[in-house]
Design an enzyme around this catalytic site. Structure first.
Site, PDB file in Angstrom:
ATOM      1  N   HIS A  98      68.469  33.068  41.232  1.00  0.00           N
ATOM      2  CA  HIS A  98      67.274  33.912  41.048  1.00  0.00           C
ATOM      3  C   HIS A  98      66.152  33.558  42.030  1.00  0.00           C
ATOM      4  CE1 HIS A  98      68.313  34.959  36.557  1.00  0.00           C
ATOM      5  NE2 HIS A  98      69.247  35.336  37.411  1.00  0.00           N
ATOM      6  N   LEU A 128      76.054  37.085  43.937  1.00  0.00           N
ATOM      7  CA  LEU A 128      74.865  37.920  43.794  1.00  0.00           C
ATOM      8  C   LEU A 128      74.591  38.050  42.300  1.00  0.00           C
ATOM      9  CD1 LEU A 128      75.399  40.955  46.236  1.00  0.00           C
ATOM     10  CD2 LEU A 128      73.907  38.986  46.584  1.00  0.00           C
ATOM     11  N   ASP A 129      73.312  38.112  41.938  1.00  0.00           N
ATOM     12  CA  ASP A 129      72.958  38.381  40.547  1.00  0.00           C
ATOM     13  C   ASP A 129      73.596  39.681  40.084  1.00  0.00           C
ATOM     14  OD1 ASP A 129      71.269  36.240  40.547  1.00  0.00           O
ATOM     15  OD2 ASP A 129      69.412  37.402  40.558  1.00  0.00           O
ATOM     16  N   ARG A 130      73.812  39.783  38.792  1.00  0.00           N
ATOM     17  CA  ARG A 130      74.294  41.041  38.208  1.00  0.00           C
ATOM     18  C   ARG A 130      73.423  42.222  38.650  1.00  0.00           C
ATOM     19  NH1 ARG A 130      76.369  43.319  33.429  1.00  0.00           N
ATOM     20  NH2 ARG A 130      76.917  41.324  32.468  1.00  0.00           N
TER      21      ARG A 130
END
Length: 231
Positions: free
Chosen positions: A155, A56-58
């Protein structure tokens, strides 16, 4: 920081990742001293090393699946590569999004010169007109959307929502600064409104059908109350 455990068995652990926590530090990361990664938090909480099956993205919150042993990783990763896992995200976006839409638009990979096919299915759950001006309009419009990614590009959801002119609120890279500022000034909410809500899959070892959900972060409930939204 104690992580919420959503599911655990002999093979995997599912936890809810908070906003603004990186899954693991890149080599030579400048942030290693300043903050703990998700894997470091897990090591501290469970006294055990675990292995992320996906990313997962930050800035994205929500459910993440980790294997307890390296030899378990491949079977769970297969679920993702073969599209045998149902990933459900929710987002809050600028404007009134279409009722349904398939966004089929290539996304740059980690190698910025290579575009890869990417597909996202969008369903609008709620929308609202807010009596707060955001330039150049006297009011502002928002939608709660359900997003089902059929691929897992870097993203992807953030880029796809920007691509159809409904960027995610709180997105510093692909979002709308005016609307992000409105949420900060009026609601004290500055996190990215993208949440990995659930995973549905058949367990490759037990053959059990699982549907695991991660509750929304607190700032989502602030907005649900302000906008009179409920799921």
């Amino acid at each position: 920081m104690n992580l919420d455990v959503l599911y655990e068995d002999d093979y995997i652990l599912c936890v809810s990742k908070p906003n603004n926590v990186v899954v693991h530090h890149a080599h030579h990361s400048r942030n290693v001293v300043d903050e703990d990664s998700l894997l470091q938090l897990i090591q501290q909480q469970f006294k055990q090393k675990m292995y992320p099956v996906h990313r997962l993205d930050r800035k994205t919150s929500g459910i993440i699946l980790l294997a307890k042993e390296t030899e378990f990783v491949a079977k769970f990763q297969e679920l993702f590569t073969k599209n045998e896992i149902q990933k459900t995200y929710y987002g809050i976006v600028r404007g009134h999004a279409p009722e349904t839409k398939i966004i089929d638009s290539p996304v740059k990979g980690r190698d910025a010169n290579v575009h890869k096919n990417a597909e996202t299915h969008l369903f609008t759950v709620k929308n609202v007109i807010v009596d707060i001006p955001v330039k150049p309009y006297d009011t502002s419009r928002y939608s709660l959307v359900k997003l089902l990614p059929k691929t897992g590009r870097l993203h992807q959801l953030r880029i796809h929502m920007n691509k159809i002119s409904h960027p995610l609120i709180g997105d510093p890279k692909y979002g709308d600064k005016n609307h992000n500022t409105m949420f900060i000034d009026n609601f004290n909410c500055e996190n990215l409104f993208l949440h990995a809500h659930s995973l549905g899959f058949t367990h490759p070892y037990s053959n059990k059908k699982l549907s695991i959900e991660s509750d929304f972060p607190k700032d989502w409930y602030v907005i649900f109350e302000k906008f009179n939204w409920s799921l």
